[in-house]
Design a protein around this motif. Structure first.
Motif, PDB file in Angstrom:
ATOM      1  N   VAL A   1       5.680  10.351  -6.317  1.00 42.34           N
ATOM      2  CA  VAL A   1       6.371  10.031  -7.570  1.00 42.34           C
ATOM      3  C   VAL A   1       6.817   8.570  -7.576  1.00 42.34           C
ATOM      4  N   LEU A   2       7.380   8.104  -6.436  1.00 44.64           N
ATOM      5  CA  LEU A   2       7.828   6.711  -6.360  1.00 44.64           C
ATOM      6  C   LEU A   2       6.656   5.746  -6.514  1.00 44.64           C
ATOM      7  N   VAL A   3       5.491   6.102  -5.934  1.00 44.31           N
ATOM      8  CA  VAL A   3       4.305   5.247  -6.024  1.00 44.31           C
ATOM      9  C   VAL A   3       3.870   5.100  -7.482  1.00 44.31           C
ATOM     10  N   ILE A   4       3.854   6.234  -8.223  1.00 43.73           N
ATOM     11  CA  ILE A   4       3.416   6.174  -9.618  1.00 43.73           C
ATOM     12  C   ILE A   4       4.406   5.365 -10.456  1.00 43.73           C
ATOM     13  N   VAL A   5       5.715   5.558 -10.179  1.00 45.25           N
ATOM     14  CA  VAL A   5       6.729   4.782 -10.910  1.00 45.25           C
ATOM     15  C   VAL A   5       6.553   3.286 -10.652  1.00 45.25           C
TER      16      VAL A   5
END
Lengths: 81, 142
Positions: A11-15
């Motif tokens: 999730v952090l990577v996509i954000v």
């Protein structure tokens, strides 16, 4: 592979990726790309690819961030999108 | 398997699809050259995420042998180590082949990033801008 940690980092990577292409300042985009690369480095370490992880940390996150920052300082920080 | 289980157990592949589309969108729709290059970098790392996810396994360790190779000969004890339950089981180790391929891909990705940024700097020195529509206007004016 710890799937809870895997989900959080995905999730952090996509954000980080979406923020890097939407931010209105090119220097911020370069730094967000570096943060994205370091998060991916954590992801490789979780998936057991330690050799890929340290290559990503040195070459992907380190050298490409330096390239981007120096390119921004040679040109301009201004962007319309 | 219900829907949520499928969604979580294949989370790496969903993330790979999303990242690849984010990179493709940035390459096509963004107006600034550096933003396009950032999109290209995201696209490349999405492919690397796909390949490393293929090699990953639940409940396996990193691909380094816990004990060394069993020497040739040595009687019944060594034969048991080669063929029995103590032999090296491939299911206990993550597949290292995609990792080795992706090491090359990371280095190639940084090289293409460097070349692309060098070209962007040359374009800026020539036209005084990094925006694609302003460059096109100046090209049309001659």
């Amino acid at each position: 592979m710890i799937w809870q940690l895997d989900l959080i980092i995905l999730v952090l990577v996509i954000v980080c990726a979406i923020a890097a292409i939407n931010v209105k300042d090119l220097l911020s985009a370069a730094i967000l790309l570096g943060a994205y690369s370091f998060l991916l480095c954590l992801l490789w370490a979780i998936m057991g690819a330690v050799d890929v992880a340290f290559t990503e940390a040195t070459v992907g996150a380190g050298v490409s961030t330096v390239f981007c920052v120096s390119a921004v300082f040679h040109t301009t920080r201004r962007t319309t999108d | 398997m219900d829907f949520l289980t499928v969604l979580i157990s294949r989370a790496n592949y969903w993330a790979y699809i999303i990242l690849m589309m984010v990179g493709l969108y940035a390459m096509i729709a963004k107006n600034n050259l550096v933003k396009k290059i950032v999109g290209m970098s995201i696209f490349q790392t999405a492919v690397i995420l796909f390949y490393v996810s293929i090699g990953a396994k639940q409940g396996a360790t990193i691909p380094i042998l816990r004990h060394g190779p069993v020497p040739e000969g040595g009687g019944i004890a060594h034969a048991a180590l080669r063929h029995g339950t103590d032999a090296v089981q491939a299911v206990n180790y993550i597949n290292p082949l995609p990792h080795v391929l992706m090491l090359t891909a990371i280095v190639v990705g940084v090289a293409t990033l460097g070349v692309a940024l060098a070209l962007a700097i040359k374009v800026y020195k020539e036209y005084g801008t990094l925006e694609e529509n302003e460059i096109n206007q100046r090209l049309r004016r001659g």
